[in-house]
Design an enzyme around this catalytic site. Sequence first.
Site, PDB file in Angstrom:
ATOM      1  N   LYS A 190      37.274  41.107  34.465  1.00 33.04           N
ATOM      2  CA  LYS A 190      38.522  41.125  33.716  1.00 33.04           C
ATOM      3  C   LYS A 190      38.251  41.394  32.230  1.00 33.04           C
ATOM      4  O   LYS A 190      37.113  41.329  31.767  1.00 33.04           O
ATOM      5  CB  LYS A 190      39.248  39.775  33.837  1.00 33.04           C
ATOM      6  N   SER A 192      42.840  45.257  40.429  1.00 32.61           N
ATOM      7  CA  SER A 192      43.487  44.664  39.262  1.00 32.61           C
ATOM      8  C   SER A 192      43.101  45.350  37.950  1.00 32.61           C
ATOM      9  O   SER A 192      43.721  45.093  36.925  1.00 32.61           O
ATOM     10  CB  SER A 192      43.156  43.171  39.155  1.00 32.61           C
TER      11      SER A 192
END
Length: 233
Positions: A192, A154
């Site tokens: 993230k 991701s």
Amino acid sequence: MLTRKQLDLLMFIHERLKESGVPPSFEEMKEALDLKSKSGIHRLITALEERGFIRRLPHRARALEILKLPDSVGARGGNGGKRFSPSVIEGSLGQNKSHQQDVAGDMAIAVPVMGRIAAGTPISAIQDHTRNVQVPPEMIGSGDHFALEVRGDSMIEAGIFDGDLAVLRRSDTAHNGDIVVALVDDEEATLKRLRRKGQSVALEAANPDYETRIFGPDRVKVQGCLVGLIRHY
């Protein structure tokens, strides 16, 4: 025979590798060639790959290797159309072999590897100390540090790939836009980019296939901020 855009992209990648050992991001390529979307870059890279000028390393979306240059360009550089290998082919952290050997020497600092972290769907929270990794002192600076093995894709457009070791400074605070290890609901940890939006906290992926996740401020705890990456081939 290459088109003008194909040649421009090839030379842009070549020059960036010579300067820093790090391939440009798709966003940087798009801006350099004044294209409106990244899909145009994907098509140019595919064309260069089919013609044998570049190679994409498997499982590493941003890692590119220049295999050759056109004869007219290579002649000016003394390489002709022959294959050559840059000293570094990495999407994020540039290290040549001699530097990697130095890291293993007396000047390296042992940083504990605390398990695995998801760059994708969150997995179990940070685990116990499993082993140490040697890192150069200039990477980490002051403070307490730890490392986590990245699992998932991701964060590929931030140059973070599956199998990388993320080196982090232990911290419970972060600036807006920092890449962090975030603990969600005291159960799941994920790597993230953190964005604060009013009273909410957004955890942003760097891959269009993943959506941004929004949480209330009491559901997310910062555990560390990314300071570097270690990659093995």
